[in-house]
Design a protein around this motif. Sequence first.
Motif, PDB file in Angstrom:
ATOM      1  N   THR A   3       0.856  -1.189   0.000  1.00 51.69           N
ATOM      2  CA  THR A   3       0.000   0.000   0.000  1.00 51.69           C
ATOM      3  C   THR A   3       0.884   1.228   0.000  1.00 51.69           C
ATOM      4  O   THR A   3       1.979   1.224   0.549  1.00 51.69           O
ATOM      5  CB  THR A   3      -0.914   0.041   1.243  1.00 51.69           C
ATOM      6  OG1 THR A   3      -0.094   0.019   2.410  1.00 51.69           O
ATOM      7  CG2 THR A   3      -1.867  -1.135   1.263  1.00 51.69           C
ATOM      8  N   SER A   4       0.389   2.238  -0.612  1.00 48.56           N
ATOM      9  CA  SER A   4       1.136   3.490  -0.680  1.00 48.56           C
ATOM     10  C   SER A   4       0.188   4.636  -0.391  1.00 48.56           C
ATOM     11  O   SER A   4      -0.813   4.809  -1.065  1.00 48.56           O
ATOM     12  CB  SER A   4       1.756   3.652  -2.068  1.00 48.56           C
ATOM     13  OG  SER A   4       2.363   4.914  -2.180  1.00 48.56           O
ATOM     14  N   ASP A   5       0.517   5.387   0.616  1.00 50.46           N
ATOM     15  CA  ASP A   5      -0.296   6.559   0.949  1.00 50.46           C
ATOM     16  C   ASP A   5       0.206   7.803   0.232  1.00 50.46           C
ATOM     17  O   ASP A   5      -0.341   8.875   0.386  1.00 50.46           O
ATOM     18  CB  ASP A   5      -0.269   6.797   2.467  1.00 50.46           C
ATOM     19  CG  ASP A   5      -0.966   5.674   3.225  1.00 50.46           C
ATOM     20  OD1 ASP A   5      -1.862   5.041   2.627  1.00 50.46           O
ATOM     21  OD2 ASP A   5      -0.626   5.438   4.395  1.00 50.46           O
ATOM     22  N   ALA A   6       1.258   7.648  -0.544  1.00 49.50           N
ATOM     23  CA  ALA A   6       1.880   8.802  -1.176  1.00 49.50           C
ATOM     24  C   ALA A   6       1.512   8.941  -2.642  1.00 49.50           C
ATOM     25  O   ALA A   6       2.275   9.480  -3.415  1.00 49.50           O
ATOM     26  CB  ALA A   6       3.392   8.711  -1.009  1.00 49.50           C
ATOM     27  N   ASP A   7       0.360   8.431  -3.042  1.00 54.05           N
ATOM     28  CA  ASP A   7      -0.058   8.590  -4.426  1.00 54.05           C
ATOM     29  C   ASP A   7      -0.303  10.060  -4.709  1.00 54.05           C
ATOM     30  O   ASP A   7      -0.875  10.783  -3.893  1.00 54.05           O
ATOM     31  CB  ASP A   7      -1.332   7.807  -4.710  1.00 54.05           C
ATOM     32  CG  ASP A   7      -1.119   6.310  -4.699  1.00 54.05           C
ATOM     33  OD1 ASP A   7       0.044   5.896  -4.774  1.00 54.05           O
ATOM     34  OD2 ASP A   7      -2.106   5.573  -4.619  1.00 54.05           O
ATOM     35  N   SER A   8       0.147  10.503  -5.846  1.00 55.40           N
ATOM     36  CA  SER A   8      -0.067  11.901  -6.208  1.00 55.40           C
ATOM     37  C   SER A   8      -0.106  12.016  -7.725  1.00 55.40           C
ATOM     38  O   SER A   8       0.288  11.106  -8.443  1.00 55.40           O
ATOM     39  CB  SER A   8       1.049  12.782  -5.640  1.00 55.40           C
ATOM     40  OG  SER A   8       2.281  12.440  -6.251  1.00 55.40           O
ATOM     41  N   ILE A   9      -0.576  13.141  -8.142  1.00 51.75           N
ATOM     42  CA  ILE A   9      -0.635  13.436  -9.570  1.00 51.75           C
ATOM     43  C   ILE A   9      -0.182  14.874  -9.751  1.00 51.75           C
ATOM     44  O   ILE A   9      -0.455  15.734  -8.914  1.00 51.75           O
ATOM     45  CB  ILE A   9      -2.064  13.228 -10.133  1.00 51.75           C
ATOM     46  CG1 ILE A   9      -2.069  13.407 -11.639  1.00 51.75           C
ATOM     47  CG2 ILE A   9      -3.046  14.155  -9.476  1.00 51.75           C
ATOM     48  CD1 ILE A   9      -3.365  12.996 -12.290  1.00 51.75           C
ATOM     49  N   SER A  10       0.542  15.108 -10.808  1.00 52.04           N
ATOM     50  CA  SER A  10       0.956  16.477 -11.093  1.00 52.04           C
ATOM     51  C   SER A  10       0.606  16.787 -12.538  1.00 52.04           C
ATOM     52  O   SER A  10       0.738  15.938 -13.418  1.00 52.04           O
ATOM     53  CB  SER A  10       2.455  16.657 -10.844  1.00 52.04           C
ATOM     54  OG  SER A  10       3.188  15.820 -11.714  1.00 52.04           O
ATOM     55  N   VAL A  11       0.144  17.988 -12.737  1.00 50.13           N
ATOM     56  CA  VAL A  11      -0.268  18.435 -14.059  1.00 50.13           C
ATOM     57  C   VAL A  11       0.610  19.614 -14.428  1.00 50.13           C
ATOM     58  O   VAL A  11       0.792  20.548 -13.633  1.00 50.13           O
ATOM     59  CB  VAL A  11      -1.759  18.838 -14.062  1.00 50.13           C
ATOM     60  CG1 VAL A  11      -2.185  19.311 -15.435  1.00 50.13           C
ATOM     61  CG2 VAL A  11      -2.612  17.677 -13.607  1.00 50.13           C
TER      62      VAL A  11
END
Length: 94
Positions: free
Chosen positions: A27-35
Amino acid sequence: MINGVNSVNPLNNVQNIRKTGNSTRVTSDADSISVSKEAVEMAEAYYLDKVAAETPDVRADKIAEIKAKIKDPAYLSDAVIQSAAEKFMTSIGL
């Protein structure tokens, strides 16, 4: 009764499958997205283009209101003309 095909017993495959009891989940709580800034600007441009396409070019109610005001001789005073000129100059960047 289950007969094998080409001397292969289908029950062997089912019996040989074993579940792993000590599996760990990743599991990863550090999912992110950058635009990117360019993508944001393109999205805004697309939205504005869509709004512009859906907006009518002529607002008949405003045109009728202005025509009525212009017909009134008391409306066209120096103050009104000066205000309109200033708004026009501001809108073109002068």
